[in-house]
Design an enzyme around this catalytic site. Sequence first.
Site: not given
Length: 526
Positions: A125, A205, A229
């Site tokens: 990420k 996210s 997330s």
Amino acid sequence: MVAMNSMGTKKSKLSFFLFSSLLLILLATLFSGAQAIKGHGHGRLSSLREATVHDIQHAFKQNQLTSRKLVEFYLKEIERLNPTLKGVIEVNPDALFQADKADQERHAHAPISLSPLHGIPILLKDNIATKDKLNTTAGSYALLGSVVPRDAGVAAKLRKAGAIILGKASLSEWSNFRSNNDPNGWSGRGGQGKDPYTMGDPLGSSSGSAISVAANMVAVAVGTETDGSILAPSSINLVVGIKPTLGLTSRAGVIPISPRQDSVGPICRTVSDAVYVLDAIAGIDYNDNATIEASQYIPKGGYAQFLKADGLRGKRLGIVRDLNSLAIGNDTILSRTVEQHLDTLRHRGAVLVDNLKIANLREYYTSSSENILLLAEFKISLNAYLSELVASPIRSLADAIAFNKKNAKLEKIDEYGQNLFVEAQATNGIGKVEKIALANLTRLTKEGFHKLMIKNNLDALVTPGYLVSTLLAVGGFPGIIVPAGFDYEGTPFGICFGGLKGWEPKLIEIAYGFEQATKIRKPPKF
Ligand SMILES: *[C@@H]1O[C@H](CO)[C@@H](O)[C@H](O)[C@H]1NC(C)=O
Ligand SMILES: *[C@@H]1O[C@H](CO)[C@@H](O)[C@H](O)[C@H]1NC(C)=O
Ligand SMILES: *[C@@H]1O[C@H](CO)[C@@H](O)[C@H](O)[C@H]1NC(C)=O
Ligand SMILES: *[C@@H]1O[C@H](CO)[C@@H](O)[C@H](O)[C@H]1NC(C)=O
């Protein structure tokens, strides 16, 4: 809008067909003289597309595959799919070099080549720092060109395990902490990520990590979770996500929201892939002191030993119907699927403890305590992260707000705003209100989730979807989500197994047992 969507779907199906024909020819060339990975039986392309870490390592050992060929495959898939899906924000220019190095090490029987992740491409990420040619920006132009002091703790551990950093995954910008109004999976730099099953909302996210493994643009990925997330995008992209116990994995070098809740974990296509990644990233990092205390939970010999096909036998699984109904609503298809899964769990030897209640469940979802605390913690920890950078266009949250105002178009500030940034900037450390909020969260956990688990002697709480994330988040507790099916609209969902601190071994046994009994994941067909 609707018409445009169906056009888009048609078009991508056609180009998918054309491209896959081309790719088949290409792959046939790449693999000339070599057999596809054994034990799969179908075409070569599909074998590589759904290959697990185990499959890949097997093919490496049989000299049927090299890391170079694998990286080339994923790079082509990214080129083909990412313009639509936007799961990847940057590709590592050194990925092929790292692949060649891994191939040489394997050839020379170097000790590192025995690691399960050796030569395996991974996406991180974009809030996880890497000290290489890749940027680390949380999807924001405000951090483009910033220079990190070192690899994040987890990135360093992955390199040590021999993994190939293929690139950075897209995300909801600033891990969803800039604004309440920006869409899931959107960032200024990454654009709008899409769920490959629905071509719609990928949740967030850690959207790009989930999109990319779901669509086979990479072997495995890492995401981060503050509240939901990892679990949410894993659920809706039909992949496996592990949100570890707080501090089990290092948060050093991760663009933060809250050291009290942030956790770094795997997002993969299978439970075993996720467990191999967890084994590589868990452990002490002296740049994150929480890892020292949490290291007591790491079992000798690691987590892979808990991948047991009969892992459900004798496990006590709690069901809170009020919590389930949050996910199920009036969706009869989802409801029926969940009941079938509960039957499967029983048939595999689990003891279901049904109709449990959490007295303060409403308060978990209505209380503003978590928000109050996160806003203050974000300002403190983001400012600390920014101050450690070797170079950066911004040095504080105040700078980030000013940057966004100045670059309003690039960052869609007029459309999406930055209300959370502004609210966080208005906080002033951990004061009286924050202390009360913290006491509230501690009480919620003690009288809520913790009490439920202990009183009923549970091994895990089972819930459809990801909405249990808040109970796990505020307690620092672990959860694993596994593909479970599709709702009445055809949108994927997962089933989540949550437990108390350090319960990863039990959760892995349960999740793996469920996965092996159901095998629900299918690659997306778009
Ligand atoms: C990182 O960002 C810079 C712009 O500052 C860009 O030139 C570079 O290509 C980016 N790195 C990668 C690996 O994409
Ligand atoms: C970790 O704890 C040690 C000892 O208390 C302290 O000296 C050090 O500064 C801490 N490190 C971090 C990164 O907080
Ligand atoms: C569920 O209820 C909502 C309204 O709350 C309604 O819009 C929707 O169509 C219902 N779905 C099903 C599957 O009945
Ligand atoms: C703490 O919890 C109480 C009871 O729910 C609530 O009234 C109060 O607003 C909370 N305070 C903070 C600061 O979160």
